[in-house]
Write a protein that holds these residues in place. Structure first.
Motif, short mmCIF file in Angstrom:
data_model
loop_
_atom_site.label_atom_id
_atom_site.label_comp_id
_atom_site.label_asym_id
_atom_site.label_seq_id
_atom_site.Cartn_x
_atom_site.Cartn_y
_atom_site.Cartn_z
N VAL A 532 0.85 -1.19 0.00
CA VAL A 532 0.00 0.00 0.00
C VAL A 532 0.89 1.24 0.00
O VAL A 532 1.90 1.28 0.68
CB VAL A 532 -0.95 -0.01 1.23
N ASP A 534 0.98 4.26 1.45
CA ASP A 534 0.66 5.23 2.49
C ASP A 534 -0.82 5.63 2.51
O ASP A 534 -1.15 6.76 2.83
CB ASP A 534 1.53 6.49 2.32
N ALA A 536 -3.20 3.14 3.79
CA ALA A 536 -3.85 2.00 4.44
C ALA A 536 -5.08 2.43 5.22
O ALA A 536 -6.10 1.74 5.22
CB ALA A 536 -2.85 1.30 5.36
N GLU A 542 -5.86 -0.40 8.57
CA GLU A 542 -5.03 -0.19 9.75
C GLU A 542 -5.16 -1.32 10.77
O GLU A 542 -4.27 -1.53 11.59
CB GLU A 542 -5.36 1.16 10.41
N PHE A 545 -2.18 -3.63 10.85
CA PHE A 545 -0.87 -3.20 11.34
C PHE A 545 -0.37 -4.06 12.50
O PHE A 545 0.73 -4.62 12.43
CB PHE A 545 -0.91 -1.73 11.76
N ILE A 550 4.30 -3.90 9.83
CA ILE A 550 4.80 -3.20 8.65
C ILE A 550 6.29 -3.52 8.53
O ILE A 550 7.05 -3.35 9.49
CB ILE A 550 4.58 -1.69 8.78
N TYR A 569 0.47 1.52 15.28
CA TYR A 569 1.38 1.48 14.13
C TYR A 569 2.58 0.62 14.51
O TYR A 569 3.49 1.05 15.21
CB TYR A 569 1.83 2.89 13.79
N ILE A 577 3.47 -6.40 5.82
CA ILE A 577 2.94 -5.32 4.98
C ILE A 577 4.08 -4.46 4.44
O ILE A 577 5.01 -4.10 5.18
CB ILE A 577 1.98 -4.42 5.79
N ASN A 579 4.45 -0.97 3.36
CA ASN A 579 3.84 0.36 3.31
C ASN A 579 4.90 1.31 2.79
O ASN A 579 5.83 1.68 3.50
CB ASN A 579 3.35 0.78 4.70
N SER A 587 5.70 1.21 -5.11
CA SER A 587 4.78 0.13 -4.76
C SER A 587 4.64 -0.87 -5.91
O SER A 587 4.58 -2.07 -5.69
CB SER A 587 3.40 0.71 -4.40
#
Length: 900
Positions: A532, A534, A536, A542, A545, A550, A569, A577, A579, A587
């Motif tokens: 993703v 930025d 999410a 979220e 997370f 991440i 976070y 993930i 991110n 990405s």
């Protein structure tokens, strides 16, 4: 003029001096050197002092540029462990055959590039003989991103190795017959040789960085030990002007990707002329890479220059090399010794005296031939320094001559990129220069012969022994037989068949909920790679997370501000993930690396990359082509899709065209699902096709593009309709009829067929009810999950007909017997549904959101584009009026009633 980088007095006031007397002594020493030996000597001492400080780990701003000389002095160069004379002969054969291949093909007008490989031959040969690990050793081997225009040289080496034959070389750039060679590195066209497509300038460097990063990701997650893999990216200095080429340099340095080496062939020429005519591209790139945190190795001058540097007791030569712009260096390559004496040496008394000690032959040897990138010893030293450097990626800036060994007609000429052949006389001169045993009589009817020393020759045995020691042939792509991934538990998909009842759920959220269940699967859950840019939280991700983490190679070195919250976070070294921050290009590079891991590493990974649909195909479509070229597999998810669903954001966020662009990509299976159960069905089938048991004739090397929406609506249960799964996958099924929807139209009512995709189906359902209740029209509603798959199937049916095979397109089968005209609607431009119009037997019309987007409420935007329920009703009545099935006055009445 004030130096903007100099520390000003006001800044010095902020740095208290604990020993002003010592500081004054250092400053006085500098002043004394400047007065006694000149500013050049003072600058030299300062640079050496800064280099010593950097080497000692003292925290100082980096020195961004060094002198225009080799980073590794001749005295520090290691010996090349091998037979340099043998490697020289192998390189000569490769140079010859690369030029012969392109020249022989020129009679067909197919083009080709000769000069690039001529300049880079030693950059590749040294790697093949001593560094590039193959696929047959332990681990995954190295990943080689070959400069696209150098492909003839790679084919020439494969020919020498016995992996290609003369017929294939003669079919360079002629693939239609089935035994040809693609012009550039292309896995889809030559999948046993090429791993990475690189000729779309700038994408190779970007992908190489993210490939090196993904190698670390696999290792840190415990999926594959990639410690033995090194990523090598071969690039052109002109290519570095592409913004993608340098977009991720900081990422590579930040994550200390010392498993990555860029080799930039600095032949100072791009396609039309010098890369930096009035400047110096090597110095510019050095500053750029050093500033980003890379280790920089400059390999500029060959051994013939050693004598000149030894004579340079005043630094005048080094100063002059820094002054001369690249275009003038190129000019020296084509001029005689007298010109060079006057122009290069003539402006400085110290250089005039130096030139008196040099013969004309020596000057020409240095300025015409001797470059660091043309000497195995220099290149080996640079590569060894690169692989041994720890804590940062390395870039090697290797200076070469474009067209080297091809003769005076090629070397350093501005037009050499467009020159596709050599004459017979030029080949004979090249033969003599390379000392190849090719006779004049071998040129039959003016055709240049291929050269080969023999399958059992010392050259071929040496080449093969070196490759065996390094793990087999390279470059090479291997897809090891891997058992299909087991299908996830059925309940993960079946839960969506029940619908959401009265709860409003957007299809974006439905997809995220599905992924949450799939990543928990004991067998395949760890293989999902969520990506993703930025956003999410925009997509409701979220909650993943804390459970997935991440990815960060540093782990989490701080306490997150939301640590006391349930969905905090969480970064982790083994995080799942990716991110990426605000970078769709980064990405996509992640996605490509993950989607091809089944071949690169023998580990099937399941990436899904979720993004604002507007910023996918519009912004990074070139990388989607690269993905298809590289035979990638996975799920691209265009979220907040459609032109009217993203309220308030306006034109730049209003996607009305991504399915049009997606439809142009042969590897993309593009879907616009309307309901949560459709999303689940499509993902389930995608997992089967790409990672499980594909049906006979199905190509596994595809990727899926799903559009999902942020409009919360009640999700219906999956209808109990025969063949509904087939319809969802193939692109069309009847969701309901007027009667099954509980609407009772009058007897003998006119009938319509409403086809809707994505969020548009909700407007169609509303129109269905209004048509019945207000205008006495019975309408059936169809869900068109994929206009492009319907078109693809219809095109295949047309092709079958040309072969004498009768096959009805699926869209015609599905609509067969459906009464009345067809009206198609989507939240995209009309071109999207119109893809299938020619295969629909019924009268056809369509509605769509053509034009630019705008900011407003969903209702106002849909009225603006004429796609809301009321607009559908009017369009349906207009079609029926043309057929005489409703009164023409009804159309005007409806327009006035709804205020259209």
């Amino acid at each position: 003029m004030t130096d903007p980088n100099a520390i000003q007095p006001s800044e010095l006031d902020q740095l208290p001096d604990r020993d002003p007397e010592e500081t004054a002594e250092w400053q006085a020493s500098l002043d004394a050197v400047t007065k006694a030996a000149g500013p050049h000597r003072a600058a030299y001492l300062m640079r050496r002092t800064l280099e010593r400080a950097e080497g000692a780990g003292i925290a100082l701003p980096k020195l961004l540029e060094t002198d225009y000389v080799n980073s590794i002095p001749t005295s520090a160069e290691p010996a090349v462990p091998g037979d340099e004379a043998m490697e020289q002969r192998i390189t000569a054969w490769n140079r010859w055959n690369a030029a012969a291949m392109v020249t022989r093909g020129s009679k067909y007008g197919v083009g080709g590039h000769i000069a690039t490989f001529a300049s880079a031959a030693w950059l590749y040969e040294t790697g093949f003989n001593h560094f590039f690990k193959g696929k047959e050793a332990d681990g995954s081997g190295d990943q080689l991103y070959i400069q696209g225009h150098a492909s003839p040289g790679i084919y020439a080496r494969a020919f020498l190795d016995g992996r290609l034959n003369e017929e294939q070389l003669d079919n360079f750039r002629r693939e239609a017959g089935g035994n040809g060679l693609p012009s550039y590195p292309h896995p889809r066209r030559l999948p046993w040789l090429w791993e990475f497509p690189t000729v779309s300038m700038g994408l190779g460097p970007l992908s190489a960085i993210y490939q090196a990063r993904f190698n670390r990701y696999l290792a840190n997650r415990g999926i594959k030990d990639t410690a033995g893999s090194h990523v090598w990216a071969f690039l052109g200095d002109g290519e570095m002007d592409e913004p993608e080429s340098t977009a991720a340099l900081a990422l590579a340095a930040r994550e200390e990707l010392d498993n990555l080496t860029f080799v930039i062939n600095c032949n100072l020429q791009r396609l039309d002329g010098p890369v930096r005519a009035n400047f110096k591209i090597v110095q510019e790139l050095e500053a750029q890479f050093r500033g980003a945190g890379w280790n920089v190795v400059k390999t500029l001058w060959g051994t013939a220059w050693d004598e000149l540097f030894q004579l340079d007791t005043t630094g005048a030569l080094v100063r002059r090399l820094r002054q001369v712009p690249d275009a003038q260096i190129q000019t020296y390559q084509t001029r005689d010794a007298a010109y060079i004496r006057q122009d290069f040496f003539g402006g400085d008394p110290a250089l005039v005296e130096m030139a008196k000690l040099l013969s004309d032959d020596k000057i020409l040897e240095c300025f015409h031939l001797s470059r660091g990138g043309h000497e195995a010893r220099k290149v080996f030293a640079a590569y060894k320094a690169a692989v041994e450097h720890k804590g940062a990626p390395t870039v090697i800036l290797a200076q070469t001559v474009k067209g080297h060994t091809l003769g005076e007609g090629f070397a350093s000429k501005n037009a050499n990129h467009q020159m596709k052949k050599l004459s017979v006389d030029e080949f004979k001169n090249m033969r003599d220069l390379l000392e190849l045993p090719i006779k004049d009589s071998d040129f039959v009817d003016g055709v240049v012969p291929y050269g080969h020393p023999g399958a059992d020759s010392p050259e071929v045995r040496y080449l093969q022994e070196r490759r065996a020691a390094l793990g087999g042939p390279a470059p090479a792509r291997r897809v090891h037989p891997v058992a299909p991934l087991p299908a996830p538990a059925e309940k993960a998909f079946a839960s969506f068949d029940k619908g959401s009842g009265s709860q409003n759920v957007a299809t974006t959220m439905a997809f995220v909920r599905l992924v949450k269940d799939l990543v928990r699967d004991k067998e395949t859950g760890k293989r999902w790679v969520p990506i993703v840019p930025d956003e999410a939280r925009t997509f409701g991700m979220e909650s993943l997370f804390p459970s997935l983490g991440i990815y960060s190679p540093k782990g989490q070195t701080y306490e997150p501000v939301d640590r006391d919250q349930l969905m905090y976070y969480k970064e982790a070294q083994n995080g799942q993930i990716l991110n990426e921050g605000i970078t769709e290009a980064g990405s996509m590079a992640d996605f490509i690396a993950a989607s091809t891991s089944y071949a690169t590493h023998g580990e099937a990974m399941i990436p899904f990359y979720i993004f604002y649909s507007m910023f996918g195909w519009q912004r990074t479509a070139d990388q989607m082509w690269q993905l298809g070229d590289q035979l990638g597999r996975g799920f691209l998810v265009g979220a907040t899709a459609g032109r009217t669903t993203l309220t308030g954001e306006g034109l730049q966020h209003a996607d009305g065209h991504s399915p049009v662009i997606a439809a142009t990509n042969p590897a993309a299976l593009s879907y616009d699902p309307a309901f949560a159960y459709e999303v689940a069905t499509i993902v389930k089938d995608g997992l089967r096709r790409m990672y499980g048991e594909a049906a006979p004739g199905e190509d596994q090397n595809v990727f899926y593009y799903l559009t999902v929406y942020n409009e919360p609506v009640p999700q219906p249960a999956k209808p109990s309709v025969d063949g509904i799964d087939e319809g969802i996958i193939k692109g069309l099924y009847r969701f309901n009829t007027a009667e099954s929807a509980g609407i009772t139209p009058p007897a003998n009512a006119p009938r319509m067929q409403l086809l809707g995709s994505g969020t548009a189906i909700h407007w169609a359902l509303k129109a269905q009810r209004r048509l019945a209740e207000e205008w006495g029209v019975a309408a059936d509603v169809w869900s068109a999950t994929s206009w492009s798959e319907l078109r693809r199937d219809a095109l295949e049916a047309d092709e079958a007909l040309l072969r004498g095979e009768e096959r009805m397109p699926f869209v015609r089968q599905a609509l067969q017997g459906a009464e009345g005209p067809v009206l198609a609607v989507s939240d995209y431009m009309r071109q999207v549904p119109d893809q299938i119009a020619q295969w629909v037997e019924q009268d056809w019309s369509s509605l769509g959101a053509d034009g630019f987007g705008l900011s407003d409420t969903r209702e106002a935007a849909r009225r603006h584009f004429g796609v809301d329920a009321e607009s559908i009703v009017v369009a349906a009545l207009a079609q029926l009026a043309k057929r005489g099935e409703v009164k023409a006055a009804s159309v005007k009445e409806a327009r006035e009633k709804y205020g259209l």
